[in-house]
Design a protein around this motif. Structure first.
Motif, PDB file in Angstrom:
ATOM      1  N   THR A   1       4.019 -22.613 -27.373  1.00  0.00           N
ATOM      2  CA  THR A   1       3.001 -22.961 -28.422  1.00  0.00           C
ATOM      3  C   THR A   1       1.763 -21.980 -28.387  1.00  0.00           C
ATOM      4  O   THR A   1       1.003 -21.663 -29.247  1.00  0.00           O
ATOM      5  N   GLN A   2       1.352 -22.342 -26.908  1.00  0.00           N
ATOM      6  CA  GLN A   2      -0.156 -21.601 -26.984  1.00  0.00           C
ATOM      7  C   GLN A   2      -0.010 -20.190 -27.000  1.00  0.00           C
ATOM      8  O   GLN A   2      -0.774 -19.423 -27.490  1.00  0.00           O
ATOM      9  N   ILE A   3       1.240 -19.580 -26.515  1.00  0.00           N
ATOM     10  CA  ILE A   3       1.481 -18.235 -26.734  1.00  0.00           C
ATOM     11  C   ILE A   3       1.301 -17.388 -28.191  1.00  0.00           C
ATOM     12  O   ILE A   3       0.849 -16.588 -28.847  1.00  0.00           O
ATOM     13  N   ASP A   4       2.116 -18.428 -29.093  1.00  0.00           N
ATOM     14  CA  ASP A   4       2.223 -18.069 -30.420  1.00  0.00           C
ATOM     15  C   ASP A   4       0.924 -18.181 -31.120  1.00  0.00           C
ATOM     16  O   ASP A   4       0.314 -17.159 -31.807  1.00  0.00           O
ATOM     17  N   ALA A   5       0.082 -19.242 -30.664  1.00  0.00           N
ATOM     18  CA  ALA A   5      -1.453 -19.356 -31.069  1.00  0.00           C
ATOM     19  C   ALA A   5      -2.384 -18.193 -30.782  1.00  0.00           C
ATOM     20  O   ALA A   5      -3.003 -17.796 -31.624  1.00  0.00           O
ATOM     21  N   LEU A   6      -2.162 -17.869 -29.656  1.00  0.00           N
ATOM     22  CA  LEU A   6      -2.774 -16.503 -29.311  1.00  0.00           C
ATOM     23  C   LEU A   6      -2.453 -15.528 -30.117  1.00  0.00           C
ATOM     24  O   LEU A   6      -3.520 -14.494 -30.505  1.00  0.00           O
ATOM     25  N   ILE A   7      -1.292 -15.011 -30.177  1.00  0.00           N
ATOM     26  CA  ILE A   7      -0.769 -13.667 -30.900  1.00  0.00           C
ATOM     27  C   ILE A   7      -1.249 -13.886 -32.420  1.00  0.00           C
ATOM     28  O   ILE A   7      -1.865 -12.875 -33.022  1.00  0.00           O
ATOM     29  N   LYS A   8      -1.312 -14.877 -32.799  1.00  0.00           N
ATOM     30  CA  LYS A   8      -1.627 -14.991 -34.198  1.00  0.00           C
ATOM     31  C   LYS A   8      -3.037 -15.022 -34.431  1.00  0.00           C
ATOM     32  O   LYS A   8      -3.465 -14.409 -35.308  1.00  0.00           O
ATOM     33  N   GLY A   9      -3.600 -15.764 -33.629  1.00  0.00           N
ATOM     34  CA  GLY A   9      -5.399 -15.589 -33.729  1.00  0.00           C
ATOM     35  C   GLY A   9      -5.734 -14.087 -33.398  1.00  0.00           C
ATOM     36  O   GLY A   9      -6.563 -13.895 -33.987  1.00  0.00           O
ATOM     37  N   LEU A  10      -5.171 -13.363 -32.563  1.00  0.00           N
ATOM     38  CA  LEU A  10      -5.381 -11.963 -32.416  1.00  0.00           C
ATOM     39  C   LEU A  10      -5.262 -11.085 -33.500  1.00  0.00           C
ATOM     40  O   LEU A  10      -5.557  -9.875 -33.616  1.00  0.00           O
ATOM     41  N   GLN A  11      -4.311 -11.801 -34.699  1.00  0.00           N
ATOM     42  CA  GLN A  11      -3.951 -10.766 -35.598  1.00  0.00           C
ATOM     43  C   GLN A  11      -4.314 -11.523 -36.863  1.00  0.00           C
ATOM     44  O   GLN A  11      -3.661 -11.187 -37.882  1.00  0.00           O
ATOM     45  N   ALA A  12      -5.164 -12.274 -36.965  1.00  0.00           N
ATOM     46  CA  ALA A  12      -5.405 -13.069 -38.135  1.00  0.00           C
ATOM     47  C   ALA A  12      -5.968 -12.175 -39.463  1.00  0.00           C
ATOM     48  O   ALA A  12      -6.873 -11.045 -39.112  1.00  0.00           O
ATOM     49  N   ASP A  13      -5.501 -12.439 -40.679  1.00  0.00           N
ATOM     50  CA  ASP A  13      -5.967 -11.812 -41.731  1.00  0.00           C
ATOM     51  C   ASP A  13      -5.513 -10.203 -41.717  1.00  0.00           C
ATOM     52  O   ASP A  13      -6.317  -9.512 -42.298  1.00  0.00           O
ATOM     53  N   GLY A  14      -4.550  -9.964 -40.814  1.00  0.00           N
ATOM     54  CA  GLY A  14      -4.016  -8.609 -40.767  1.00  0.00           C
ATOM     55  C   GLY A  14      -5.026  -7.601 -39.990  1.00  0.00           C
ATOM     56  O   GLY A  14      -4.945  -6.477 -40.145  1.00  0.00           O
ATOM     57  N   LYS A  15      -5.992  -8.157 -39.303  1.00  0.00           N
ATOM     58  CA  LYS A  15      -7.033  -7.461 -38.444  1.00  0.00           C
ATOM     59  C   LYS A  15      -6.398  -7.356 -37.011  1.00  0.00           C
ATOM     60  O   LYS A  15      -6.150  -8.376 -36.544  1.00  0.00           O
ATOM     61  N   LYS A  16      -6.531  -5.996 -36.455  1.00  0.00           N
ATOM     62  CA  LYS A  16      -6.156  -5.926 -35.070  1.00  0.00           C
ATOM     63  C   LYS A  16      -6.815  -4.778 -34.607  1.00  0.00           C
ATOM     64  O   LYS A  16      -7.018  -3.765 -35.373  1.00  0.00           O
ATOM     65  N   ASP A  17      -7.139  -4.905 -33.025  1.00  0.00           N
ATOM     66  CA  ASP A  17      -7.870  -3.788 -32.430  1.00  0.00           C
ATOM     67  C   ASP A  17      -6.520  -2.872 -32.150  1.00  0.00           C
ATOM     68  O   ASP A  17      -5.582  -3.227 -31.646  1.00  0.00           O
TER      69      ASP A  17
END
Length: 286
Positions: free
Chosen positions: A167-183
Motif C-alpha cells: 500500500t505504501q509503494i502504491d501511494a508513493l507512485i500515485k503521489g509522484l504522478q499526481a494530476d498527470g505531472k511527472k519529472d
C-alpha cells in the motif's frame, strides 16, 4: 519551390501548445484574424484581394485566429485559391525561428541564467524514484503469486508480500504522478536536467514515448544548481511537505538489506544533486 530546411522537419514527442500559442500571441500583440488572400493574375498586372474567413475555422478549441498564407493563380480565366493552415508543430517552428532570429536561445548549458530560453540535447530517463518503485511493485506482484506456496519464507519474501508495504509503494507512485505531472531527467554534457512535464502534452498522451532516447529540448530555465544545491524529486507533492525522505519510518522502509538489489546500498535517492538545472520544457523533439 522553397528550399527545405532540415532543422524545421522535427518530430515533437512533447509539445506544450499553450506556451507556444501564448508566446506567439505576445510577440504578435495578439493573434490577427485569419486572412484569405486571393491573387488574380492578368496579362499585365497582379491584384491582391483579402477576405476575412473568421477565427472559428482553425484551432476553435483555443478560440483564437492564426495567420495562414494563401496563394492563388489563374489559368484560362479560372482563379485557384490555395489556403495554408498552421498546425501546432508548424507554429512551434515559427516560434523557435523567431527566437533564433533574435538570438534568444542559449545552447551553452554551462553559461545559463534564470529565465533563459535554452536548447539542449541529451538522453532522457524516467524519474528514477518512480522507476525503482514501479519495478519493485511488479516484483511484489510476482512474489505474492508464489509466497503462499513456500513453506519457509525468507525475510525478503515476507516483506514483499506485506500488504502495508504494498500500500505504501502504491501511494508513493500515485503521489509522484499526481494530476498527470511527472519529472523526466535529461543527462547532457555531464549535467542532469530536471524536466517537469504534463502528460496532456505528450504524443498520444503517452509519457513512455520519450524515455531511453536521445532528444532535443527547448525550454526556459527556472533553477540552476551548479556549485551547490539539489533538486528534490518529491517537491510539489504531499511527500515534500511531510519531508518524507527525511522521516525515520521512510528510511527504515527502504533501508532493509533485503531490498538492496532494488534501491542500492545507499537506500532510495529522492534528490538530484549538483550540477543540475531545471527547465520548463516547451517541446521535446528529434
Amino acid at each position: 519551390m522553397e528550399k527545405i530546411e532540415k532543422n524545421k522537419l522535427t518530430i515533437p514527442i512533447y509539445l506544450n501548445t499553450k506556451i507556444v500559442f501564448d508566446m506567439l500571441a505576445t510577440i504578435e500583440d495578439g493573434f490577427a484574424e485569419v486572412k484569405n488572400v486571393q491573387t488574380s493574375k492578368s496579362k499585365n498586372r497582379e491584384n491582391d484581394l483579402e477576405a476575412n474567413i473568421g477565427t472559428n475555422n482553425l484551432f476553435a478549441f483555443l478560440n483564437v485566429g492564426i495567420r495562414g498564407n494563401h496563394k492563388g493563380n489563374s489559368s484560362n480565366g479560372e482563379t485557384v485559391v490555395e489556403e495554408r493552415t498552421h498546425t501546432p508543430v508548424s507554429l512551434f517552428q515559427k516560434l523557435k525561428g523567431q527566437l533564433d532570429n533574435e538570438k534568444l536561445i542559449n545552447r551553452d548549458i554551462t553559461k545559463l541564467s534564470i529565465g533563459d530560453f535554452v536548447e539542449v540535447q541529451g538522453t532522457l530517463k524516467n524519474n528514477p524514484v518512480i522507476d525503482m518503485l514501479s519495478g519493485l511493485k511488479e516484483l511484489m506482484a510476482l512474489a505474492n503469486l508464489f509466497v503462499d506456496n513456500k513453506p519457509n519464507n525468507n525475510k525478503k519474501d515476507k516483506l514483499m508480500a506485506n500488504n502495508k508495504f504494498n500500500t505504501q509503494i502504491d501511494a508513493l507512485i500515485k503521489g509522484l504522478q499526481a494530476d498527470g505531472k511527472k519529472d523526466i531527467i535529461c543527462e547532457a554534457d555531464g549535467m542532469s536536467i530536471v524536466l517537469p512535464t504534463d502528460e496532456n502534452y505528450f504524443l498520444n498522451n503517452n509519457m513512455s514515448e520519450v524515455t531511453d532516447g536521445n532528444y532535443k529540448i527547448l525550454g526556459k530555465v527556472i533553477r540552476i544548481c551548479m556549485d551547490d544545491g539539489e533538486i528534490s524529486l518529491l517537491r510539489n507533492t504531499v511527500f515534500s511537505k511531510l519531508q518524507l525522505d527525511k522521516m525515520r519510518e521512510f528510511q527504515e522502509m527502504f533501508s532493509n538489506p533485503s531490498l538492496s538489489q532494488f534501491v542500492g546500498d545507499g537506500g532510495i535517492k529522492t534528490v538530484i544533486s549538483k550540477p543540475v538545472i531545471m527547465i520548463i520544457p516547451i517541446a521535446i523533439y528529434i
